[in-house]
Each structure stands twice: as C-alpha cells, then as structure tokens.
Design an enzyme around this catalytic site. Structure first.
Site, PDB file in Angstrom:
ATOM      1  N   GLU A   1      38.958  42.302  46.703  1.00  0.00           N
ATOM      2  CA  GLU A   1      38.327  43.423  45.847  1.00  0.00           C
ATOM      3  C   GLU A   1      36.893  43.977  46.336  1.00  0.00           C
ATOM      4  O   GLU A   1      36.032  43.155  46.564  1.00  0.00           O
ATOM      5  CB  GLU A   1      38.342  42.698  44.363  1.00  0.00           C
ATOM      6  CG  GLU A   1      38.023  43.872  43.340  1.00  0.00           C
ATOM      7  CD  GLU A   1      37.839  43.121  42.082  1.00  0.00           C
ATOM      8  OE1 GLU A   1      36.939  42.312  41.944  1.00  0.00           O
ATOM      9  OE2 GLU A   1      38.478  43.648  41.082  1.00  0.00           O
TER      10      GLU A   1
ATOM     11  N   LYS B   1      28.062  37.439  25.306  1.00  0.00           N
ATOM     12  CA  LYS B   1      27.067  37.633  26.420  1.00  0.00           C
ATOM     13  C   LYS B   1      27.304  38.680  27.450  1.00  0.00           C
ATOM     14  O   LYS B   1      28.111  38.828  28.030  1.00  0.00           O
ATOM     15  CB  LYS B   1      27.096  36.489  27.162  1.00  0.00           C
ATOM     16  CG  LYS B   1      25.843  35.637  28.075  1.00  0.00           C
ATOM     17  CD  LYS B   1      25.237  37.010  28.552  1.00  0.00           C
ATOM     18  CE  LYS B   1      25.722  36.784  30.171  1.00  0.00           C
ATOM     19  NZ  LYS B   1      24.941  37.781  31.058  1.00  0.00           N
TER      20      LYS B   1
ATOM     21  N   CYS C   1      38.624  47.112  37.098  1.00  0.00           N
ATOM     22  CA  CYS C   1      39.326  46.066  37.729  1.00  0.00           C
ATOM     23  C   CYS C   1      40.783  46.516  38.132  1.00  0.00           C
ATOM     24  O   CYS C   1      41.357  45.835  39.030  1.00  0.00           O
ATOM     25  CB  CYS C   1      39.568  44.805  36.626  1.00  0.00           C
ATOM     26  SG  CYS C   1      40.211  45.662  35.214  1.00  0.00           S
TER      27      CYS C   1
ATOM     28  N   GLU D   1      40.157  37.351  32.434  1.00  0.00           N
ATOM     29  CA  GLU D   1      40.723  38.916  32.827  1.00  0.00           C
ATOM     30  C   GLU D   1      39.858  39.090  34.193  1.00  0.00           C
ATOM     31  O   GLU D   1      38.516  39.238  34.149  1.00  0.00           O
ATOM     32  CB  GLU D   1      40.424  39.808  31.984  1.00  0.00           C
ATOM     33  CG  GLU D   1      41.159  39.606  30.559  1.00  0.00           C
ATOM     34  CD  GLU D   1      42.532  39.947  30.875  1.00  0.00           C
ATOM     35  OE1 GLU D   1      43.028  40.396  32.086  1.00  0.00           O
ATOM     36  OE2 GLU D   1      43.404  39.796  30.070  1.00  0.00           O
TER      37      GLU D   1
END
Ligand code: NAD
Length: 475
Positions: free
Chosen positions: A373, A168, A277, A243
């Site tokens: 973040e 996906k 990331c 992750e």
C-alpha cells in the site's frame, strides 16, 4: 488554539502537539498531548454516562442522534473548512465527507429503536429469548485520511446502540474530532458521552487500546498498528474491529466504455491524493485495450490541478512531510524495479507536501509497487490475457478490501465478483455505495464490517435468557 476540556474530559499535563496545514507547512494551532492519565479520565467519564445512555428509551436515542445529525449539518461549512485546513484535502471533498457524516448519523438514528432480539422456541415449559445490550464504552482509534468521516462511521452506530465512546484522533488531524465532541454536548448528551483524547498513537492510542474499561474497540489505520492494537486488546479480551489498508485493483475488460473507465480509474487512484484505504491503486487491464486506456488515464491524470485544499483544486497535498517522503520513495522504487512512468506530470505547487499523480506501466506482480500500500496518487498498471489471469492478479496481494470490475457483460461481472477475495466489490462504478451497505476487508485489510445494519453488531452484545415457565400446580 488551546482547550482544557474536550468532550467533557479534562486533559492533564500541559504538553501540546502542533497542528500543521499540509497545504503550506505552516503551524495553525496546538492541541493537548494527552496520555494514559487522560485516557483514564475519558473512559471514567464515559463509564459514568453509560447507565443513563443504556436506560434511555430507544426512540429517544434515535431522536438525539438525529439532532446531532442536524447539528453537524448546520455546522457543515465550518467543519469542512476545518477538515480541509487540517488534512489539505479539497474543500468540495471535505464537504462531501461531512455530508457523509450527517448520513451516518441519520441512518443509525433510524436504527436505534429497531435493535431487538428474538424469542427461540426450545420446547414446552421454556421461554428463551435474546436481548441486545450496549457494551458500555466503545473506543475508536481513527486515522488522518478522512478524520471526521472515519469517526462518524463507527461512533454513530455506537451511540445508536446506547453506548458512550472515547475517541483517539490521529495526531496529524485532531481538529474536527474536538468540534464533534462539542456538538455532541450541545445537543444534550450527558457530558463525557463522547470523550476525545488528542495525542500520539504510542501514548494515548496505546493506552486506549489496552484499557480495561472499554467494551469494544474499533481501529481504523495501518496493518502494523492494527497488529499492535490487537495485541494490546487481547489482554482484556476486548473485541476489536480492524479496518486496515488495501491494494485495491480496478479490473477492466475489453468491452468496457473506456472513456468512462478512464475517468473512474483516475478518480480511484487520485481522490484525496490517493489517501483512501480503498483507493484503486492497481489497474488490471485486458491487453487488447491496454495502450488505449493507459493513454486516456495518463492524459486525464496529467491535467489534474494541484493546490491548497481551501482553493478547491482537484488534488490537495499529502498529509505530512513524512508521508510525502514515503510516497516519493515508492515512486523512486518503482523506477528502480523497472516499471515505466507514462505521461506528463501535473504541475505541482512549491510549498506544501504536493506530489504529482504517477502512472506506472509494465508492473509485474513481483514488484513491491504491485504489492504494498503506497497511500498516495500512484497507479500500478498490469495487463492480463484472460479472465482467470485477471482474477489471479486481483487476488495476488495480502490485501482484500475493494475491487472494481468494468465490463458491459453482466454475467462476467457477477462471476468475477464471486471469485475475488475482497470485502467490497464495485461493478462499473468505483467508490459506489452508501452508508447502508457493509464495508470492510478480507486478509490483511481487516476484520469486521462497518456501515449498514451489520455494523451495529460490533457495539452490542447478545444476552440470552432461558426461563422455566408454565409450571402446573402451585398454590
Ligand atoms: P496509523 O496506523 O499510523 O494510525 C492510525 C491511528 O492509530 C492514529 O490515531 C494513530 O495515532 C494510532 N496509533 C498509532 N500507533 C498506535 C499504537 N501503538 N496503539 C494505538 N494506536 C496507535 O494509520 P494512518 O497512517 O493514520 O492511516 C492510514 C492507514 O489507514 C492506511 O493503511 C489506510 O489504508 C488505513 N485506513 C483504512 C480504512 C478502512 O476502512 N479499511 C479507512 C481509512 C484508512
């Protein structure tokens, strides 16, 4: 753009999602808006392939994966352009990511015929051994920041282990996943081996995470979605690799080569417009060299070129208007929290979702811009006075993905590497590494590891066989 079948999977309904070029804001096509029914079809098609894939000789598995690597390599320019149009990233960066995809496929092709178990001597009269079996169908939910790269990072070991896969892609960036599925079939995998269901996270993504027909799930994305996916997978006790995000620091000691460090710091927080990331989004610097390094970093950041990815500037746009609002919101928040913006901002094109790199000094650990973040080209700079404080600052967020350490003192580098709570430590080379070294996080940055041989464990399960053997007598 329209397609009725993706990776051998018919998509039902007829509803579509627009695909945008973030460099211009223009709609460049549409993809099917798949839902739960499409996920059912894709999983069923993958399950139908699974016995054939499992039965294939392991050397053949490796050969086919190597052929797929060759097909991606041959289509490299096309894939890089597609990725650039879809994400906005500079073309040379997209080329590098496609080369990385080829490397993932090649690396795991080499591992395919080396996945053996062990024999365990438990005593006379017994034979005990383990075999490593594919899990059947692996599911992969992929983010928008490096779409093909994140897909290949987990699908390559899954195929090497003898599984079929359902993917996906993120709704913002579905194009290269579709092309990947076509290449999989073109090199001779059975139809349905890699099914791609485009659609929204809350629809196709949620249905895939909760599906009883998958044997494992690899999720790459935000912490909030990671939590939702873990909850959904718990229903069928599906093993999950997560992750997730990061707030990775680069720690700079006074003895480091500051010119070289400035280059790495700027690359660390601006590459892919800060949308990695493991972006080095925090700079922790020895107070003795703070002002000198900040001046070098600000000058370099201010000189970066921004433009449409296809023109191959230093930086492309952010992925969407929504994400631009979010990142710009953090820049405004940093000012309100009392941090200082240093340097002249780089020039920004008018159309598209561009944001100039921003360097904040005077950032204290309590500020949200030091903790959360941002996922954009924003750097939070905090000085330290000694090694203990540097380590405490580095460990002082909920994340634990990357850490950069810059020093000429090898003992110090290895000591600090030992003390930081993170999954991936880079000494004197930010973003250093290769497909062969494990990557992943601690704390909210996730569970499990990708890359390297250890990643194969997520796509295999161990079966133990214990047999009573060598009985005396008999007829
Ligand atoms: P996101 O969590 O919004 O979306 C990721 C994927 O999950 C998309 O495909 C989305 O459609 C899907 N999704 C959304 N809601 C879902 C639901 N309820 N159920 C199932 N699937 C759902 O993340 P994003 O904004 O696309 O990506 C950015 C994030 O990814 C950042 O936090 C970044 O740090 C992280 N990331 C981590 C790594 C890593 O290796 N640790 C790599 C790349 C990106």
């Amino acid at each position: 753009m329209s397609s009725a079948t993706l990776g051998g999977t018919a998509l039902s309904g007829g509803a579509t999602l627009a695909v945008e070029d973030p460099s211009t804001g223009a709609t460049i096509g549409h993809v099917p808006r798949g839902g739960a029914h499409d996920v059912d079809l894709a999983v069923a098609a993958a399950r139908a392939c699974a016995p054939t894939l499992r039965a294939a000789a392991s050397v053949e598995r490796g050969r086919r994966l190597r052929a797929l690597a060759g097909a991606l390599d041959a289509a490299g320019d096309e894939l890089a352009r597609l990725e650039t149009l879809d994400t906005g990233k500079p073309l040379s960066l997209a080329r590098g990511e496609v080369a990385g995809c080829v490397a993932y496929l090649d690396y795991y092709a080499g591992a395919a015929d080396k996945l053996h178990g062990e024999t365990i001597p438990i005593g006379p009269g017994s034979l005990a051994y383990t075999v490593r079996e594919p899990v059947g169908v692996t599911a992969h939910i992929v983010p928008w920041n490096a779409p093909l790269s994140m897909l290949c990072r987990s699908v390559a070991p899954a195929l090497a282990a003898g599984n079929a896969a359902v993917v996906k892609p993120a709704e913002q960036t579905p194009l290269t996943a579709r092309r990947f599925a076509e290449l999989v079939e073109a090199v001779g995998y059975p139809a349905g081996t890699v099914g791609v269901v485009t659609g929204l996270g809350a629809e196709a993504g949620a249905a895939l995470a909760a599906h009883p027909g998958i044997g494992s799930l690899t999720f790459t994305g935000s912490v909030a979605t990671g939590r939702a996916v873990l909850r959904a997978a718990a229903e069928h006790v599906t093993p999950v690799v997560t992750e997730l995000g990061g707030k990775s620091p680069q720690i700079v000691f006074a003895d480091a080569d500051l010119d070289d460090v400035a280059r790495q710091v700027v690359t660390g927080f601006t590459a892919n417009s800060g949308q990695y990331c493991d972006a080095g989004s925090r700079l922790l610097v020895d107070r003795a060299v703070h002002d000198e390094l900040v001046a070098l970093v600000a000058a370099r950041a201010g000189a970066l070129t921004l433009g449409p990815g296809i023109d191959d500037p230093d930086l492309g746009p952010l992925v969407s208007a929504e994400h631009h609002r979010r990142v710009a919101g953090y820049v405004a928040l940093g000012r309100r929290e009392g941090a200082t913006v240093v340097g002249e901002p780089a020039a920004v094109p008018e159309a598209g979702h561009f944001l100039a790199p921003t360097v904040f000094t005077g950032v204290t650990p309590a500020m949200r811009i030091a903790q959360e973040e941002i996922f954009g080209p924003v750097l939070a700079v905090t000085p330290f006075d000694d090694e203990d404080q540097a380590v405490a600052l580095a460990n002082g967020t909920d994340y634990g993905l990357g850490v950069g350490i810059h020093t000429r003192d090898v003992d110090r580098a290895l000591r600090v590497a030992d003390r930081v709570d993170a999954g991936y430590v880079m000494v004197n080379e930010y973003f250093g590494g290769s497909v062969a070294v494990p990557f992943g996080g601690t704390k909210l940055s996730g569970t499990g590891r990708e890359r390297g041989l250890v990643a194969l464990d997520s796509y295999l399960r161990t079966k133990t066989v214990v047999a009573r053997v060598g009985r005396r007598g008999g007829t």
